[in-house]
Scaffold this active site. Structure first.
Site, PDB file in Angstrom:
ATOM      1  N   SER A 262     -22.526  20.290 -24.732  1.00  0.00           N
ATOM      2  CA  SER A 262     -23.375  19.085 -26.356  1.00  0.00           C
ATOM      3  C   SER A 262     -22.596  17.806 -26.420  1.00  0.00           C
ATOM      4  CB  SER A 262     -23.524  19.995 -26.651  1.00  0.00           C
ATOM      5  OG  SER A 262     -25.642  19.934 -26.354  1.00  0.00           O
TER       6      SER A 262
ATOM      7  N   SER B  42     -26.542  17.936 -26.974  1.00  0.00           N
ATOM      8  CA  SER B  42     -28.070  18.282 -27.760  1.00  0.00           C
ATOM      9  C   SER B  42     -27.487  17.199 -28.626  1.00  0.00           C
ATOM     10  CB  SER B  42     -27.753  19.626 -28.419  1.00  0.00           C
ATOM     11  OG  SER B  42     -26.765  19.946 -28.578  1.00  0.00           O
TER      12      SER B  42
ATOM     13  N   LYS C 141     -22.730  17.109 -37.528  1.00  0.00           N
ATOM     14  CA  LYS C 141     -24.475  16.760 -36.735  1.00  0.00           C
ATOM     15  C   LYS C 141     -24.991  18.398 -37.529  1.00  0.00           C
ATOM     16  CE  LYS C 141     -25.528  19.669 -32.058  1.00  0.00           C
ATOM     17  NZ  LYS C 141     -25.057  19.860 -30.732  1.00  0.00           N
TER      18      LYS C 141
HETATM   19  N1  GLN Z   1     -27.873  21.671 -22.729  1.00  0.00           N
HETATM   20  C1  GLN Z   1     -27.734  22.316 -22.948  1.00  0.00           C
HETATM   21  C2  GLN Z   1     -28.371  23.547 -23.696  1.00  0.00           C
HETATM   22  O1  GLN Z   1     -29.071  22.725 -23.398  1.00  0.00           O
HETATM   23  C3  GLN Z   1     -25.688  22.541 -23.380  1.00  0.00           C
HETATM   24  C4  GLN Z   1     -26.396  22.553 -25.129  1.00  0.00           C
HETATM   25  C5  GLN Z   1     -25.016  22.987 -25.715  1.00  0.00           C
HETATM   26  O2  GLN Z   1     -24.486  22.158 -25.515  1.00  0.00           O
HETATM   27  N2  GLN Z   1     -25.713  22.674 -26.943  1.00  0.00           N
HETATM   28  O3  GLN Z   1     -27.670  24.463 -23.036  1.00  0.00           O
END
Ligand code: GLN
Length: 491
Positions: A181, A157, A78
């Site tokens: 995520s 994400s 990532k």
């Molecule tokens: N969807 C969550 C957020 O936007 C988790 C994102 C993540 O785990 N990086 O904060």
């Protein structure tokens, strides 16, 4: 499609060790697959030359009978990980042109073990999102389309990491999990998503989102492959003061233990209004699978679960607003044209950050401001302690918890762009784990009525990934999920 790209990490490792294929052949097959999958938009910075060069080195080591645990395995990471000499931007315009002079701890461990970098993977900007639509590289498209034609989100994400593994562009990949995520994109793409305990892997060199919640995570096509990768990336690192100095078990051999007499908790609060009946049914079915394999199923209660999501959406933006203060146009990445330093800061940040990141900065600065700190931030921290205490209490009675990963299957791209609350609500089953620092995994369990994957989540005791993985393997064995998306993206 080359047959090699269908192989799991485990299978590739055997074939490489037995010299049935060379690392360069393996790298070429995957480089080729990445090259043909532009329609998925999963890879933002492909590194084909580097992949082949690293594979050549792997072949030399394999020929000499040396070779690390991942010798010759190609994978992507990532864009939240700093990779020396390769652009690392967190998919944000503000880090445009930033090429780190150092390597993150977990990726360094991968290269030391012999893995080869295929490229950097698309994500939401600074990992803020649940649909991989907010980043500077645009949306990732889910390889799965189900019975319809709509372009679906691969989750977020770490949507690029999940799509790439689901589409057989690479056997495994790295993501990050701050609030779900890794697990949510895994559930949306029919892959296995593992979030280790907070402190299990070093955060050194991972671009920060919310430091008390962030963890490196793994996307793979089997529980065994995630166990192999975890064994490589886990371990103490003095450069991260929250990294735990405890032994890393041999996760792969620990998988063999089975789940006889394992106590599995079913937290009754992990069911919400509007959740499709098929997710509830799958949950019951998965509990049945574990029982058949010798586990004891116990209903448990985590009473503060419903407060976890609001607490998370105060704590995560608060930490993010503070972490993002470093992007000022002076030290890294983008610098806007301006007269004077105040204008430089303002313009750089106005031009560099996208709308979701700005929203988090506003929320975070608000809840940390003098008049509201006690009412929001401090209260959210108290709620966090209660959420963690709920888990401590149930882990006196059970060894792992079983719950859905998400309250829905993958949705269409653009569907929730104008309704951020709906998007945040989708994180309801994943954020409690991050607040408590626990390990958790999503395992693909079946296709729903629309032909889309659904995941089941297992949650473990802090640092007890070995038990967690054993339970996950049991779900995987019974589910027998072997569906593969149609390769519509490949010309
Ligand atoms: N969807 C969550 C957020 O936007 C988790 C994102 C993540 O785990 N990086 O904060």
């Amino acid at each position: 499609m080359s047959e090699i790209t269908q192989w799991s990490l485990h299978r590739l490792r055997e074939a490489l060790r037995k010299k049935e294929v060379s690392a360069v052949e393996v790298a070429r097959a995957h480089v080729d697959a990445v090259g043909k999958a532009g329609a998925l938009n999963a890879v933002t910075t492909p590194t084909p030359e580097r992949a082949i060069e690293m594979a050549e080195q792997s072949d030399k080591r394999l020929a000499g009978g040396e070779g690390g645990a991942l010798e010759g395995i190609p994978l992507g990471v990532k864009d939240m990980f700093c990779t020396e000499g390769v652009a690392s931007t967190a998919c944000s315009n503000i880090l445009e042109g930033f090429t780190p002079p150092y390597e993150s701890d977990v990726t360094e461990r991968l290269w030391q073990a012999g893995a080869c970098l295929l490229g950097k993977l698309n994500c939401d900007e600074f990992a803020m999102g649940s649909s991989t639509e907010t980043g500077s590289s645009g949306a990732v498209c889910n390889p799965w389309r189900g019975n319809g034609d709509a372009r679906l989100t691969a989750g977020g994400s770490s949507g690029g990491s999940a799509a790439a593994v689901a589409a057989r562009l690479m056997p495994v990949s790295l993501g990050t999990d701050t609030g779900g995520s890794v697990r949510q994109p895994a559930a949306f793409t029919g892959t296995v998503g593992l979030k280790p305990s907070y402190g299990r892997c070093s955060r050194y060199g991972i671009i920060s989102y919310a430091s008390s919640l962030d963890q490196a995570g793994i996307l793979a096509r089997s529980v065994t492959d995630s166990a192999i990768l975890l064994g490589t990336i886990a371990g103490h690192d003095s450069r991260d003061s929250t990294s735990a100095d405890i032994e890393v078990p041999d996760y792969e051999s620990e998988l063999k233990g089975g789940i006889s007499k394992m106590r599995v908790g079913i937290p009754k609060e992990y069911s919400v209004d509007g959740m499709p009946g098929e997710i509830d049914d799958l949950w019951k079915q998965a509990a049945g699978w574990l029982e058949e394999q010798g586990a004891e199923i116990i209903e448990v209660s985590l009473p503060h679960t419903r407060h976890a999501l609001p607490a998370y959406y105060i704590i995560a933006p608060a930490e993010a607003s503070s972490n993002l203060a470093r992007y000022d146009g002076i030290q890294y990445g983008k610098r806007a044209k301006a007269n004077g330093v105040d204008e430089l800061y303002g313009r750089t940040r106005a031009e560099g950050f996208g709308v979701e990141v700005k929203r988090r900065i506003l929320m975070g600065s608000y809840v940390l401001s003098a008049g509201y700190y006690d009412a929001y931030y401090l209260k959210a921290q108290r709620v966090r302690a209660l959420v963690a205490r709920d888990f401590d209490n149930v882990f006196e009675k059970v060894d792992v918890l079983l719950a859905p990963t998400t309250p829905s299957a993958a949705f269409a791209l653009g569907e929730k762009t104008d309704d951020v609350l709906a998007l945040y609500l989708g994180d309801i089953f994943t954020v409690p784990v991050n607040l408590a620092g626990l390990p958790a995994i999503s395992v693909p369990a079946k296709l729903n009525g629309e032909g889309l994957p659904l995941g089941m989540q297992l949650i473990g005791r802090r640092f007890d990934e070995a038990t967690l993985l054993r339970a996950a393997k049991a779900v995987e064995d019974s589910a027998g999920f072997d569906a593969v998306p149609q390769a519509w993206w490949s010309p």
